[in-house]
Design a protein around this motif. Structure first.
Motif, PDB file in Angstrom:
ATOM      1  N   LEU A 260     -36.629   2.722   3.676  1.00  0.00           N
ATOM      2  CA  LEU A 260     -37.797   3.219   4.426  1.00  0.00           C
ATOM      3  C   LEU A 260     -37.645   4.695   4.753  1.00  0.00           C
ATOM      4  CD1 LEU A 260     -38.489   0.238   6.857  1.00  0.00           C
ATOM      5  CD2 LEU A 260     -40.151   1.235   5.275  1.00  0.00           C
ATOM      6  N   ALA A 261     -36.426   5.089   5.151  1.00  0.00           N
ATOM      7  CA  ALA A 261     -36.175   6.497   5.491  1.00  0.00           C
ATOM      8  C   ALA A 261     -36.325   7.375   4.254  1.00  0.00           C
ATOM      9  CB  ALA A 261     -34.788   6.657   6.104  1.00  0.00           C
ATOM     10  N   MET A 262     -35.828   6.890   3.110  1.00  0.00           N
ATOM     11  CA  MET A 262     -35.973   7.669   1.868  1.00  0.00           C
ATOM     12  C   MET A 262     -37.448   7.758   1.489  1.00  0.00           C
ATOM     13  SD  MET A 262     -32.712   6.862  -0.644  1.00  0.00           S
ATOM     14  CE  MET A 262     -32.642   5.081  -0.611  1.00  0.00           C
ATOM     15  N   ARG A 263     -38.134   6.620   1.568  1.00  0.00           N
ATOM     16  CA  ARG A 263     -39.532   6.586   1.122  1.00  0.00           C
ATOM     17  C   ARG A 263     -40.414   7.558   1.896  1.00  0.00           C
ATOM     18  NH1 ARG A 263     -42.943   0.981   0.998  1.00  0.00           N
ATOM     19  NH2 ARG A 263     -42.978   1.397   3.219  1.00  0.00           N
ATOM     20  N   ARG A 264     -40.173   7.657   3.189  1.00  0.00           N
ATOM     21  CA  ARG A 264     -40.954   8.573   4.037  1.00  0.00           C
ATOM     22  C   ARG A 264     -40.739  10.037   3.666  1.00  0.00           C
ATOM     23  NH1 ARG A 264     -39.635   4.989   8.386  1.00  0.00           N
ATOM     24  NH2 ARG A 264     -37.718   6.105   8.819  1.00  0.00           N
ATOM     25  N   ASN A 265     -39.643  10.323   2.948  1.00  0.00           N
ATOM     26  CA  ASN A 265     -39.267  11.719   2.722  1.00  0.00           C
ATOM     27  C   ASN A 265     -39.369  12.182   1.280  1.00  0.00           C
ATOM     28  OD1 ASN A 265     -38.145  13.116   5.300  1.00  0.00           O
ATOM     29  ND2 ASN A 265     -37.506  10.972   5.429  1.00  0.00           N
ATOM     30  N   ILE A 266     -39.862  11.328   0.403  1.00  0.00           N
ATOM     31  CA  ILE A 266     -40.014  11.721  -0.994  1.00  0.00           C
ATOM     32  C   ILE A 266     -41.430  12.248  -1.213  1.00  0.00           C
ATOM     33  CG2 ILE A 266     -40.097  10.893  -3.383  1.00  0.00           C
ATOM     34  CD1 ILE A 266     -37.897   8.855  -2.619  1.00  0.00           C
ATOM     35  N   SER A 267     -41.511  13.483  -1.708  1.00  0.00           N
ATOM     36  CA  SER A 267     -42.817  14.040  -2.065  1.00  0.00           C
ATOM     37  C   SER A 267     -42.882  14.385  -3.551  1.00  0.00           C
ATOM     38  CB  SER A 267     -43.098  15.287  -1.211  1.00  0.00           C
ATOM     39  OG  SER A 267     -41.985  16.149  -1.255  1.00  0.00           O
ATOM     40  N   ALA A 268     -41.724  14.428  -4.216  1.00  0.00           N
ATOM     41  CA  ALA A 268     -41.683  14.749  -5.649  1.00  0.00           C
ATOM     42  C   ALA A 268     -42.348  13.641  -6.460  1.00  0.00           C
ATOM     43  CB  ALA A 268     -40.225  14.924  -6.090  1.00  0.00           C
ATOM     44  N   ALA A 269     -42.825  14.024  -7.655  1.00  0.00           N
ATOM     45  CA  ALA A 269     -43.547  13.059  -8.505  1.00  0.00           C
ATOM     46  C   ALA A 269     -42.580  12.192  -9.306  1.00  0.00           C
ATOM     47  CB  ALA A 269     -44.463  13.813  -9.462  1.00  0.00           C
ATOM     48  N   GLY A 270     -43.026  11.007  -9.648  1.00  0.00           N
ATOM     49  CA  GLY A 270     -42.291  10.154 -10.571  1.00  0.00           C
ATOM     50  C   GLY A 270     -41.025   9.537 -10.004  1.00  0.00           C
TER      51      GLY A 270
ATOM     52  N   ARG B 136     -40.758  -7.917   2.853  1.00  0.00           N
ATOM     53  CA  ARG B 136     -41.847  -7.965   3.845  1.00  0.00           C
ATOM     54  C   ARG B 136     -41.913  -6.685   4.672  1.00  0.00           C
ATOM     55  NH1 ARG B 136     -40.844 -12.165   7.649  1.00  0.00           N
ATOM     56  NH2 ARG B 136     -39.438 -13.425   6.395  1.00  0.00           N
ATOM     57  N   HIS B 137     -40.736  -6.226   5.078  1.00  0.00           N
ATOM     58  CA  HIS B 137     -40.578  -5.010   5.860  1.00  0.00           C
ATOM     59  C   HIS B 137     -41.245  -3.814   5.163  1.00  0.00           C
ATOM     60  CE1 HIS B 137     -37.465  -4.402   9.134  1.00  0.00           C
ATOM     61  NE2 HIS B 137     -38.209  -3.326   9.199  1.00  0.00           N
ATOM     62  N   LEU B 138     -40.937  -3.698   3.853  1.00  0.00           N
ATOM     63  CA  LEU B 138     -41.449  -2.559   3.085  1.00  0.00           C
ATOM     64  C   LEU B 138     -42.956  -2.663   2.885  1.00  0.00           C
ATOM     65  CD1 LEU B 138     -38.480  -2.441   0.591  1.00  0.00           C
ATOM     66  CD2 LEU B 138     -39.176  -0.521   2.025  1.00  0.00           C
ATOM     67  N   GLU B 139     -43.445  -3.897   2.797  1.00  0.00           N
ATOM     68  CA  GLU B 139     -44.883  -4.088   2.600  1.00  0.00           C
ATOM     69  C   GLU B 139     -45.670  -3.803   3.871  1.00  0.00           C
ATOM     70  OE1 GLU B 139     -44.998  -8.064   1.077  1.00  0.00           O
ATOM     71  OE2 GLU B 139     -44.281  -7.435  -0.905  1.00  0.00           O
ATOM     72  N   ALA B 140     -44.997  -3.766   4.999  1.00  0.00           N
ATOM     73  CA  ALA B 140     -45.674  -3.559   6.287  1.00  0.00           C
ATOM     74  C   ALA B 140     -46.154  -2.120   6.459  1.00  0.00           C
ATOM     75  CB  ALA B 140     -44.745  -3.953   7.432  1.00  0.00           C
ATOM     76  N   PHE B 141     -45.635  -1.212   5.638  1.00  0.00           N
ATOM     77  CA  PHE B 141     -46.046   0.196   5.724  1.00  0.00           C
ATOM     78  C   PHE B 141     -46.563   0.649   4.370  1.00  0.00           C
ATOM     79  CE2 PHE B 141     -42.460  -0.695   8.473  1.00  0.00           C
ATOM     80  CZ  PHE B 141     -42.885  -0.255   9.711  1.00  0.00           C
ATOM     81  N   ARG B 142     -47.578   1.485   4.399  1.00  0.00           N
ATOM     82  CA  ARG B 142     -48.160   1.963   3.146  1.00  0.00           C
ATOM     83  C   ARG B 142     -47.402   3.190   2.629  1.00  0.00           C
ATOM     84  NH1 ARG B 142     -53.506   0.679   3.376  1.00  0.00           N
ATOM     85  NH2 ARG B 142     -53.759   1.827   5.314  1.00  0.00           N
ATOM     86  N   SER B 143     -47.253   3.278   1.315  1.00  0.00           N
ATOM     87  CA  SER B 143     -46.616   4.454   0.711  1.00  0.00           C
ATOM     88  C   SER B 143     -46.993   4.558  -0.754  1.00  0.00           C
ATOM     89  CB  SER B 143     -45.099   4.354   0.837  1.00  0.00           C
ATOM     90  OG  SER B 143     -44.481   5.292  -0.004  1.00  0.00           O
ATOM     91  N   GLU B 144     -46.939   5.779  -1.254  1.00  0.00           N
ATOM     92  CA  GLU B 144     -47.219   6.030  -2.680  1.00  0.00           C
ATOM     93  C   GLU B 144     -45.983   5.775  -3.538  1.00  0.00           C
ATOM     94  OE1 GLU B 144     -50.534   8.405  -3.441  1.00  0.00           O
ATOM     95  OE2 GLU B 144     -50.651   6.649  -2.113  1.00  0.00           O
ATOM     96  N   VAL B 145     -44.823   5.794  -2.881  1.00  0.00           N
ATOM     97  CA  VAL B 145     -43.562   5.708  -3.624  1.00  0.00           C
ATOM     98  C   VAL B 145     -43.204   4.248  -3.880  1.00  0.00           C
ATOM     99  CG1 VAL B 145     -41.112   6.354  -3.624  1.00  0.00           C
ATOM    100  CG2 VAL B 145     -42.792   7.826  -2.468  1.00  0.00           C
ATOM    101  N   PRO B 146     -43.056   3.860  -5.148  1.00  0.00           N
ATOM    102  CA  PRO B 146     -42.730   2.462  -5.427  1.00  0.00           C
ATOM    103  C   PRO B 146     -41.294   2.109  -5.021  1.00  0.00           C
ATOM    104  CG  PRO B 146     -42.806   3.729  -7.468  1.00  0.00           C
ATOM    105  CD  PRO B 146     -43.228   4.666  -6.377  1.00  0.00           C
TER     106      PRO B 146
END
Ligand code: GEK
Ligand code: PPY
Length: 243
Positions: A71-81, A99-109
């Motif tokens: 979650l901490a990494m996902r919030r901080n990635i802005s680079a593409a791909g 479930r935890h990861l699905e509870a928050f929206r993000s562009e990063v898979p």
């Protein structure tokens, strides 16, 4: 949030510690009250992700538990791909992590995998997080994992490795252990909880010293490493692959 009472009552037989449903249910409370600096380490993982991110890369969270580092990494990635791969061999953890990861929206898979990190193919990595997981592998399995991590990292990539440690000097080791027990007591754990959990962990978690970690990182190929955090017998290191 479920409170950890797992070792609160006297147990006739203390079984080896396992990451089962009972532990997974109370894990955020357990780790918060047991590991000094845990929250700061998770926050710093985010900060490092922001600095060391590379486009078109993998970010691994090995022994992800409920996915706090992912979650901490996902919030901080802005680079593409970019893609995060979170792996744990506990079914109980992996289910809740998903479930935890699905509870928050993000562009990063994020791909959550139930599996053994000793048998996981690693590639194309900008960053690998091993946050309090290496200590649960048999000692003879630790070096080969670090070597595979080094080989999977791209130039300029980093490994973040956090561990409970032992001091090679008996006197300072005892002080660090005592200070950690004080920390647990201050966080509401009783003498009985502290001692029963220590027994449960004896066979399943064997800490190394900082010197052993540094030597192993060097043998794995890491040109440079640094301890960036230590509180009592808990520490976190960053190991660098040359740009
Ligand atoms: N061989 C293995 N393969 C995969 N997973 C494993 C293996 N051995 C142990 N695990 C998993 O490693 C995790 C260790 S907890 C990590 C905290 C998390 N990193 C966090 O930042 O919150 C640390 C702690 O509880 O002290 C557990 O979920 C195990 O199932
Ligand atoms: O609780 C302890 O004494 C620890 O060493 C840390 C810990 C935290 C969560 C699961 C296993 C070990």
């Amino acid at each position: 949030m479920h409170k950890d009472h797992i070792y609160a009552e006297p147990l006739a037989h203390i079984q080896d510690f396992r990451f089962d449903d009972q532990v997974a249910d109370v894990f955020p409370d357990m780790i918060q009250r047991s590991v000094p600096g845990y929250q700061s380490i998770i926050q710093t993982i985010g900060q490092l992700t922001n600095r060391f991110q590379q486009a078109d890369s993998h970010y691994y969270d090995l022994g992800c538990s409920l996915g706090a580092a992912s979650l901490a990494m996902r919030r901080n990635i802005s680079a593409a791909g970019c893609k995060i791969i979170a792996v744990d061999n506990s079914a109980a953890m992996v289910q809740r992590c998903q479930r935890h990861l699905e509870a928050f929206r993000s562009e990063v898979p994020v791909e959550v995998i139930e599996g053994d990190i000793r048998a996981l193919a690693l590639s194309n990595a900008a960053m690998v997080v091993v946050n309090f997981t290496l200590q649960f592998l048999a000692k003879q399995d630790r070096a080969s994992l670090l070597t595979r991590i080094y080989q999977a990292l791209k130039p300029g990539g980093i490994l973040l490795l956090s561990e409970k440690i032992i001091s090679p000097h008996a006197h300072s080791n005892q002080l660090l252990v005592d200070l950690h027990h004080d920390f647990k007591r201050a966080n509401g754990y009783s003498e009985l909880e502290i001692s029963q959990k220590r027994t449960a962990l004896e066979n399943v978690m064997q800490p190394d010293s900082i010197e052993e970690h540094q030597q192993r990182l060097q043998l794995a190929g890491f040109e440079e490493s640094t301890v960036w955090f230590q509180c009592f017998n808990f520490c976190s290191m960053i190991a660098f692959k040359q740009p």
